[in-house]
Design an enzyme around this catalytic site. Structure first.
Site, PDB file in Angstrom:
ATOM      1  N   ALA A 159       0.813  -1.223   0.000  1.00 38.79           N
ATOM      2  CA  ALA A 159       0.000   0.000   0.000  1.00 38.79           C
ATOM      3  C   ALA A 159       0.844   1.270   0.000  1.00 38.79           C
ATOM      4  O   ALA A 159       0.306   2.373  -0.019  1.00 38.79           O
ATOM      5  CB  ALA A 159      -0.914  -0.002   1.224  1.00 38.79           C
ATOM      6  N   ASN A 231       1.893  -3.579   8.181  1.00 39.13           N
ATOM      7  CA  ASN A 231       2.961  -4.212   7.388  1.00 39.13           C
ATOM      8  C   ASN A 231       3.777  -3.147   6.677  1.00 39.13           C
ATOM      9  O   ASN A 231       4.995  -3.286   6.488  1.00 39.13           O
ATOM     10  CB  ASN A 231       2.358  -5.205   6.383  1.00 39.13           C
ATOM     11  N   HIS A 261      -1.518   7.010   4.147  1.00 41.96           N
ATOM     12  CA  HIS A 261      -0.168   6.739   4.657  1.00 41.96           C
ATOM     13  C   HIS A 261       0.711   7.941   4.294  1.00 41.96           C
ATOM     14  O   HIS A 261       0.861   8.264   3.108  1.00 41.96           O
ATOM     15  CB  HIS A 261       0.432   5.484   4.019  1.00 41.96           C
TER      16      HIS A 261
HETATM   17  N1  LIG Z   1       2.186  -4.787   2.724  1.00 41.86           N
HETATM   18  C1  LIG Z   1       1.004  -4.209   2.653  1.00 41.86           C
HETATM   19  O1  LIG Z   1       0.859  -3.073   2.205  1.00 41.86           O
HETATM   20  C2  LIG Z   1      -0.206  -4.957   3.123  1.00 41.86           C
HETATM   21  C3  LIG Z   1      -0.105  -6.236   3.618  1.00 41.86           C
HETATM   22  N2  LIG Z   1      -1.235  -6.935   3.970  1.00 41.86           N
HETATM   23  C4  LIG Z   1      -1.061  -8.318   4.423  1.00 41.86           C
HETATM   24  O2  LIG Z   1      -1.741  -9.172   3.527  1.00 41.86           O
HETATM   25  C5  LIG Z   1      -2.511 -10.116   4.243  1.00 41.86           C
HETATM   26  C6  LIG Z   1      -3.690 -10.576   3.398  1.00 41.86           C
HETATM   27  O3  LIG Z   1      -4.566  -9.494   3.206  1.00 41.86           O
HETATM   28  P1  LIG Z   1      -6.057  -9.720   2.635  1.00 41.86           P
HETATM   29  O4  LIG Z   1      -6.017 -10.406   1.321  1.00 41.86           O
HETATM   30  O5  LIG Z   1      -6.745  -8.420   2.751  1.00 41.86           O
HETATM   31  O6  LIG Z   1      -6.627 -10.724   3.738  1.00 41.86           O
HETATM   32  P2  LIG Z   1      -7.934 -11.624   3.673  1.00 41.86           P
HETATM   33  O7  LIG Z   1      -8.296 -11.888   5.089  1.00 41.86           O
HETATM   34  O8  LIG Z   1      -8.942 -11.046   2.757  1.00 41.86           O
HETATM   35  O9  LIG Z   1      -7.420 -12.990   2.993  1.00 41.86           O
HETATM   36  C7  LIG Z   1      -6.498 -13.833   3.591  1.00 41.86           C
HETATM   37  C8  LIG Z   1      -6.378 -15.094   2.747  1.00 41.86           C
HETATM   38  O10 LIG Z   1      -5.284 -15.876   3.212  1.00 41.86           O
HETATM   39  C9  LIG Z   1      -5.711 -17.215   3.474  1.00 41.86           C
HETATM   40  N3  LIG Z   1      -4.874 -17.717   4.565  1.00 41.86           N
HETATM   41  C10 LIG Z   1      -4.800 -17.260   5.841  1.00 41.86           C
HETATM   42  N4  LIG Z   1      -3.857 -17.952   6.526  1.00 41.86           N
HETATM   43  C11 LIG Z   1      -3.322 -18.845   5.658  1.00 41.86           C
HETATM   44  C12 LIG Z   1      -2.304 -19.824   5.761  1.00 41.86           C
HETATM   45  N5  LIG Z   1      -1.652 -20.044   6.914  1.00 41.86           N
HETATM   46  N6  LIG Z   1      -1.995 -20.564   4.675  1.00 41.86           N
HETATM   47  C13 LIG Z   1      -2.666 -20.371   3.510  1.00 41.86           C
HETATM   48  N7  LIG Z   1      -3.640 -19.453   3.352  1.00 41.86           N
HETATM   49  C14 LIG Z   1      -3.960 -18.698   4.409  1.00 41.86           C
HETATM   50  C15 LIG Z   1      -7.197 -17.057   3.804  1.00 41.86           C
HETATM   51  O11 LIG Z   1      -7.934 -18.225   3.533  1.00 41.86           O
HETATM   52  P3  LIG Z   1      -8.160 -19.348   4.662  1.00 41.86           P
HETATM   53  O12 LIG Z   1      -8.600 -18.613   5.887  1.00 41.86           O
HETATM   54  O13 LIG Z   1      -9.193 -20.225   4.046  1.00 41.86           O
HETATM   55  O14 LIG Z   1      -6.846 -20.015   4.815  1.00 41.86           O
HETATM   56  C16 LIG Z   1      -7.596 -15.986   2.799  1.00 41.86           C
HETATM   57  O15 LIG Z   1      -7.792 -16.575   1.526  1.00 41.86           O
HETATM   58  C17 LIG Z   1      -2.877  -9.356   5.541  1.00 41.86           C
HETATM   59  O16 LIG Z   1      -3.162 -10.251   6.605  1.00 41.86           O
HETATM   60  C18 LIG Z   1      -1.640  -8.552   5.816  1.00 41.86           C
HETATM   61  O17 LIG Z   1      -0.717  -9.330   6.563  1.00 41.86           O
HETATM   62  C19 LIG Z   1      -2.481  -6.381   3.851  1.00 41.86           C
HETATM   63  C20 LIG Z   1      -2.615  -5.105   3.399  1.00 41.86           C
HETATM   64  C21 LIG Z   1      -1.495  -4.267   3.035  1.00 41.86           C
HETATM   65  O1  LIG Z   2      -3.445  -1.768   3.173  1.00 41.04           O
HETATM   66  C1  LIG Z   2      -2.929  -0.847   3.843  1.00 41.04           C
HETATM   67  O2  LIG Z   2      -3.237   0.357   3.660  1.00 41.04           O
HETATM   68  C2  LIG Z   2      -1.853  -1.108   4.839  1.00 41.04           C
HETATM   69  C3  LIG Z   2      -2.018  -2.331   5.625  1.00 41.04           C
HETATM   70  O3  LIG Z   2      -3.112  -2.805   5.864  1.00 41.04           O
HETATM   71  C4  LIG Z   2      -0.815  -3.001   6.129  1.00 41.04           C
HETATM   72  O4  LIG Z   2       0.278  -2.481   5.944  1.00 41.04           O
HETATM   73  O5  LIG Z   2      -0.955  -4.073   6.746  1.00 41.04           O
END
Ligand SMILES: NC(=O)C1=CN([C@@H]2O[C@H](COP(=O)(O)OP(=O)(O)OC[C@H]3O[C@@H](n4cnc5c(N)ncnc54)[C@H](OP(=O)(O)O)[C@@H]3O)[C@@H](O)[C@H]2O)C=CC1
Ligand SMILES: O=C([O-])CC(=O)C(=O)O
Length: 311
Positions: A159, A231, A261
């Site tokens: 992001a 993150n 941000h």
């Molecule tokens: N760097 C950045 O800017 C950002 C990073 N993120 C990170 O990305 C992650 C995902 O975001 P988002 O897509 O919105 O989350 P969601 O909750 O929408 O989706 C998470 C997905 O991951 C799967 N999952 C969870 N744990 C596991 C596992 N151990 N092994 C395999 N699959 C798994 C879930 O399915 P199931 O439960 O069926 O396993 C689901 O399909 C966030 O938790 C965060 O850590 C998010 C936003 C910004």
């Molecule tokens: O999606 C965003 O804006 C940021 C976020 O959630 C993350 O860094 O985990």
């Protein structure tokens, strides 16, 4: 160097010059990435397989063997979406068999659980849940010198933006100031460890109420205590040269329609300020809608034979 490895692997496996992408996670980010890959949004990249635990209703389709990557020419971005179920795999072994690069878009626990095995198998790993790297032991494990194994840890900007300038400036000398202020809708910031009164206060904030600072501290603690929100804090700290002194403030803003941000950086070559105001992803308002395209952009850089890049 890595591009030619993909090229050779792809040709040897009879897939043509394609990059096969394995996805861990099929939520807000993963499902958008999967759909875009099927539509050919990243020419030369194809969806190899998708791994989830099958816990989340939307992703709990029965497991099926992943289709091998097709050697077809990628469609244009304007092509209609291919209406197909995700190429579901049963376990990481199956995902690795169908992928040249693995994208983690599943949460910090998933990066911890699968990251080491992905790299040990010689696959590059594009991490989205970068905050997991606040754990020193995991960071050391995933960043061991490349000679020990051939996969590389790649950090997706997610992001955030402006990290190219932050990285470049940090190479010129240590920055005096690196700061991140993230402002989000209050409900997205509620955490299981919060006491009931704090969680209720955040949930009860209404438009017109004053914003509330829910965290003020360093990037490592932010990423650990807000694993689905901060993150980006860990990503900024790494881009600035793995700094421990990045200051992070997380603000719950009842009027926030956009997730904001603000990066402030002062170094030996100048001062930078980047402000991103991202639409939340409709499937998960804690996640900015920019993250899935950021993954696609990172993948585009890995496609073999790419002629030019804004790197
Ligand atoms: N760097 C950045 O800017 C950002 C990073 N993120 C990170 O990305 C992650 C995902 O975001 P988002 O897509 O919105 O989350 P969601 O909750 O929408 O989706 C998470 C997905 O991951 C799967 N999952 C969870 N744990 C596991 C596992 N151990 N092994 C395999 N699959 C798994 C879930 O399915 P199931 O439960 O069926 O396993 C689901 O399909 C966030 O938790 C965060 O850590 C998010 C936003 C910004
Ligand atoms: O999606 C965003 O804006 C940021 C976020 O959630 C993350 O860094 O985990």
């Amino acid at each position: 160097m890595f591009a030619s490895r993909y090229l050779e692997d792809g040709v040897a496996a009879g897939h043509g010059a394609v990059l096969r992408v394995g996805l861990i996670g099929h939520g807000a980010i993963g499902s958008s990435v999967a759909d875009a890959l099927r539509r050919g949004v990243v020419p030369g990249a194809v969806l190899g397989g998708v791994l989830t635990r099958g816990h989340t209703a939307a992703t709990a389709a029965p497991a099926a063997t992943a289709a091998p990557a097709a050697p077809t020419a990628p469609a244009t971005p304007a092509a209609p979406a291919a209406p197909s179920a995700p190429a579901r795999v049963r376990d990481l072994r199956e995902l690795l068999a169908s992928a040249d690069v693995v994208v983690e878009a599943a949460g910090q626990r998933a990066l911890r659980e699968h990251g080491p095995a992905v790299l040990a198998a010689g696959r590059d790993l594009l991490a989205v849940s970068v905050g997991a790297l606040a754990d020193e032991a995991l960071f050391r494990e995933l960043t061991r010198p490349a000679a020990a194994r051939s996969g590389r840890l790649l950090i997706c900007p997610g992001a955030l933006g402006g990290l190219d300038a932050v990285r470049a400036a940090a190479l010129a000398g240590p920055p005096a100031t690196v700061r991140l202020t993230s402002t989000k809708a209050p409900a997205s910031l509620v955490q299981p460890w919060m006491d009931g009164a704090t969680a209720d206060r955040l949930r009860s904030l209404r438009p017109g109420d004053e914003p509330v600072t829910v965290f003020d501290g360093d990037a490592r603690e932010a990423a650990t205590r807000f694993p689905r929100n901060a993150n980006v804090a860990a990503t900024l700290a790494l881009a600035a040269g793995d700094r421990a002194d990045v200051r992070v403030r997380l603000v719950a803003a009842p009027d926030a329609r956009l997730t904001r941000h603000v990066v402030e950086f002062a170094g030996p070559l100048g001062e930078y300020r980047f402000e991103l105001a991202n639409l939340p992803d409709p499937a998960n308002p804690a996640t900015s809608a920019l993250v899935a395209p950021a993954v696609l952009r990172s993948l585009a850089d890995l496609v073999p034979g790419v002629a030019w890049l804004v790197a």
